[in-house]
Structure formats: C-alpha cells, structure tokens
Design a protein around this motif. Structure first.
Motif, PDB file in Angstrom:
ATOM      1  N   GLY A 146       0.734  -1.154  -0.025  1.00 39.53           N
ATOM      2  CA  GLY A 146       0.099  -0.104  -0.041  1.00 39.53           C
ATOM      3  C   GLY A 146       0.881   1.269   0.062  1.00 39.53           C
ATOM      4  N   LYS A 147       2.111   1.064  -0.364  1.00 40.68           N
ATOM      5  CA  LYS A 147       3.018   2.437  -0.235  1.00 40.68           C
ATOM      6  C   LYS A 147       3.899   2.388  -1.670  1.00 40.68           C
ATOM      7  N   PRO A 148       3.948   3.473  -2.412  1.00 41.63           N
ATOM      8  CA  PRO A 148       4.760   3.677  -3.440  1.00 41.63           C
ATOM      9  C   PRO A 148       6.203   2.931  -3.136  1.00 41.63           C
ATOM     10  N   ASN A 149       6.648   2.211  -4.316  1.00 42.23           N
ATOM     11  CA  ASN A 149       7.961   1.506  -4.250  1.00 42.23           C
ATOM     12  C   ASN A 149       8.661   1.506  -5.573  1.00 42.23           C
ATOM     13  N   ALA A 150       9.487   2.019  -5.882  1.00 46.59           N
ATOM     14  CA  ALA A 150       9.929   2.547  -7.239  1.00 46.59           C
ATOM     15  C   ALA A 150      10.378   1.190  -7.955  1.00 46.59           C
ATOM     16  N   LYS A 151      10.767  -0.185  -7.042  1.00 49.09           N
ATOM     17  CA  LYS A 151      11.051  -1.289  -7.535  1.00 49.09           C
ATOM     18  C   LYS A 151       9.944  -1.879  -8.135  1.00 49.09           C
ATOM     19  N   MET A 152       8.650  -1.481  -7.872  1.00 48.67           N
ATOM     20  CA  MET A 152       7.298  -2.276  -8.272  1.00 48.67           C
ATOM     21  C   MET A 152       6.643  -1.287  -9.074  1.00 48.67           C
ATOM     22  N   SER A 153       7.349  -0.198  -9.705  1.00 48.40           N
ATOM     23  CA  SER A 153       6.756   0.894 -10.516  1.00 48.40           C
ATOM     24  C   SER A 153       6.342  -0.160 -12.035  1.00 48.40           C
ATOM     25  N   LEU A 154       5.138   0.327 -12.670  1.00 47.69           N
ATOM     26  CA  LEU A 154       4.547  -0.152 -13.811  1.00 47.69           C
ATOM     27  C   LEU A 154       5.436   0.717 -15.002  1.00 47.69           C
ATOM     28  N   LYS A 155       6.135   1.534 -14.934  1.00 46.49           N
ATOM     29  CA  LYS A 155       6.770   2.532 -15.575  1.00 46.49           C
ATOM     30  C   LYS A 155       7.629   1.505 -16.928  1.00 46.49           C
ATOM     31  N   PRO A 156       8.522   0.470 -16.104  1.00 45.58           N
ATOM     32  CA  PRO A 156       9.122  -0.417 -17.254  1.00 45.58           C
ATOM     33  C   PRO A 156       7.961  -1.341 -17.974  1.00 45.58           C
ATOM     34  N   VAL A 157       7.155  -1.619 -17.426  1.00 47.76           N
ATOM     35  CA  VAL A 157       6.034  -2.295 -18.323  1.00 47.76           C
ATOM     36  C   VAL A 157       5.197  -1.523 -19.300  1.00 47.76           C
ATOM     37  N   ALA A 158       5.057  -0.220 -18.917  1.00 48.31           N
ATOM     38  CA  ALA A 158       4.497   0.643 -20.082  1.00 48.31           C
ATOM     39  C   ALA A 158       5.498   0.675 -21.106  1.00 48.31           C
ATOM     40  N   ASP A 159       6.905   0.931 -20.670  1.00 51.32           N
ATOM     41  CA  ASP A 159       8.033   0.982 -21.965  1.00 51.32           C
ATOM     42  C   ASP A 159       8.063  -0.364 -22.692  1.00 51.32           C
ATOM     43  N   ARG A 160       7.817  -1.477 -22.209  1.00 56.85           N
ATOM     44  CA  ARG A 160       8.057  -2.499 -22.865  1.00 56.85           C
ATOM     45  C   ARG A 160       6.743  -2.731 -23.817  1.00 56.85           C
ATOM     46  N   LEU A 161       5.360  -2.460 -23.317  1.00 47.98           N
ATOM     47  CA  LEU A 161       4.185  -2.536 -24.253  1.00 47.98           C
ATOM     48  C   LEU A 161       4.279  -1.554 -25.284  1.00 47.98           C
ATOM     49  N   GLY A 162       4.997  -0.345 -25.073  1.00 47.38           N
ATOM     50  CA  GLY A 162       5.146   0.655 -26.314  1.00 47.38           C
ATOM     51  C   GLY A 162       6.006  -0.057 -27.247  1.00 47.38           C
ATOM     52  N   GLU A 163       7.010  -0.690 -26.811  1.00 48.44           N
ATOM     53  CA  GLU A 163       8.017  -1.521 -27.782  1.00 48.44           C
ATOM     54  C   GLU A 163       7.060  -2.609 -28.726  1.00 48.44           C
ATOM     55  N   LEU A 164       6.349  -3.275 -27.824  1.00 47.49           N
ATOM     56  CA  LEU A 164       5.661  -4.304 -28.371  1.00 47.49           C
ATOM     57  C   LEU A 164       4.449  -4.000 -29.207  1.00 47.49           C
ATOM     58  N   LEU A 165       3.997  -2.922 -28.933  1.00 45.83           N
ATOM     59  CA  LEU A 165       2.723  -2.481 -29.821  1.00 45.83           C
ATOM     60  C   LEU A 165       3.284  -1.652 -31.233  1.00 45.83           C
ATOM     61  N   GLY A 166       4.723  -1.100 -30.764  1.00 47.35           N
ATOM     62  CA  GLY A 166       5.122  -0.358 -31.852  1.00 47.35           C
ATOM     63  C   GLY A 166       4.572   1.169 -31.908  1.00 47.35           C
ATOM     64  N   LYS A 167       4.117   1.558 -30.810  1.00 49.07           N
ATOM     65  CA  LYS A 167       3.347   2.939 -30.801  1.00 49.07           C
ATOM     66  C   LYS A 167       3.718   3.400 -29.433  1.00 49.07           C
ATOM     67  N   PRO A 168       3.598   4.872 -29.211  1.00 50.92           N
ATOM     68  CA  PRO A 168       3.730   5.383 -27.961  1.00 50.92           C
ATOM     69  C   PRO A 168       3.002   4.841 -26.899  1.00 50.92           C
ATOM     70  N   VAL A 169       3.129   4.600 -25.628  1.00 51.58           N
ATOM     71  CA  VAL A 169       2.497   4.322 -24.641  1.00 51.58           C
ATOM     72  C   VAL A 169       2.520   5.280 -23.402  1.00 51.58           C
ATOM     73  N   THR A 170       1.605   6.057 -22.940  1.00 50.62           N
ATOM     74  CA  THR A 170       1.693   6.977 -21.822  1.00 50.62           C
ATOM     75  C   THR A 170       1.700   6.488 -20.571  1.00 50.62           C
ATOM     76  N   PHE A 171       2.515   6.783 -19.769  1.00 51.14           N
ATOM     77  CA  PHE A 171       2.610   6.057 -18.320  1.00 51.14           C
ATOM     78  C   PHE A 171       2.346   7.318 -17.508  1.00 51.14           C
ATOM     79  N   LEU A 172       1.433   7.190 -16.504  1.00 47.41           N
ATOM     80  CA  LEU A 172       0.944   8.088 -15.467  1.00 47.41           C
ATOM     81  C   LEU A 172       1.442   7.773 -14.089  1.00 47.41           C
ATOM     82  N   ALA A 173       2.047   8.669 -13.592  1.00 49.40           N
ATOM     83  CA  ALA A 173       2.598   8.271 -12.250  1.00 49.40           C
ATOM     84  C   ALA A 173       1.675   7.912 -11.127  1.00 49.40           C
TER      85      ALA A 173
END
Length: 158
Positions: free
Chosen positions: A71-98
């Motif tokens: 229940g607390k923010p933890n940088a090691k468990m951010s979905l930012k790397p997932v958003a980046d990988r999704l963008g690579e796989l989709l071949g289009k920009p993916v917006t990540f919200l903090a």
C-alpha cells in the motif's frame, strides 16, 4: 445446479469514440535490477488492447498491480518498465501516468488523444487495493466502499 456465466465481451460492446478502462495482469517477473525477465503477460494483453483500438476506442487505459508493495509507493514495483515494454511491443507510444488516482490522472484520462494507450501506476501503491484496510482518524477500518462513498465523477462515467 447450473450457473449462468454469460458475460459480455469486447465484441459485444460498442467502444467507438469511448475511453476503455481495462484491468490487465501485468504482474510480470523482474530480475534484481528491475528488468522484465518474461513479458508473456504483457504479450497476452495485446490482442484485447488492439481489438479495442481497431474498434475505434478513443483510448485504452490500463490498470494493473505489480508485486506486493504494502500500500505504499515503491520504485522497484513501478509499472513504468511495463509501459515502456508495451510500447515496444505495440510499436506505438504508450503514456505512463505516475499515479492511478488524483486530479492529474483524471485530467490525463479525461481527454486523451485518439488511439492513445495509457498505463496507470501500480494500483497496489494504495492500501485500499491491498485489501488490508487502514485506520482513519475516526479509527474505522477502510476495506470497501459503503454508503459514505462519493459517486463516480461524471468524467469517469463517460
């Protein structure tokens, strides 16, 4: 005894011009550096994301959890790397919200560009998603919404 398990699918719903909020399973394994070691769950969500976009969805907004951050923010468990990988796989920009809630997130999701894919931050960064409850000033545990909940904001209901 038989159960009626008939559910609507994306094929049964007109999403043209609408924002689609989708719960996905992006709880992917990572190594000690935070690198994704298996993207199978991300790949598994792509057909549904693509189907919504091809059906004319204005945007697909994705929410997930990753790990157990208590229940607390933890940088090691951010979905930012997932958003980046999704963008690579989709071949289009993916917006990540903090974050996954709040005025900034609501504003970003209220009027996205046509065809947008947005990934919200880890839902489990909020104790309510963990299901453990928290003690408020009044001392009452918060586990789920009761009569005192505010209704959906009009922008979230569209």
């Amino acid at each position: 005894m038989s159960m009626n398990l008939s559910k609507k699918t994306l094929a049964d719903v007109d999403v043209k011009g609408k924002r689609v909020l989708m719960r996905v399973d992006f709880n992917v394994p990572q190594d000690k550096t935070g690198a994704i070691t298996n993207n199978q769950r991300i790949v598994g969500a792509i057909p549904t994301i693509t189907k919504a976009l091809e059906a004319g969805a204005k945007a697909v907004i994705l929410m997930s959890h990753l790990g157990r951050p208590d229940g607390k923010p933890n940088a090691k468990m951010s979905l930012k790397p997932v958003a980046d990988r999704l963008g690579e796989l989709l071949g289009k920009p993916v917006t990540f919200l903090a974050d996954c809630v709040g005025a900034e997130t609501e504003a970003a999701c209220a009027a996205p560009a046509d065809g947008s894919v947005i990934v919200l931050e880890n839902l489990r960064f909020h104790v309510e998603e963990e299901g453990k409850g928290v003690n408020h000033v009044e001392g009452c545990p918060l586990k789920k919404c009761g009569e005192g909940c505010t209704p959906f904001k009009p922008s979230e209901a569209e």
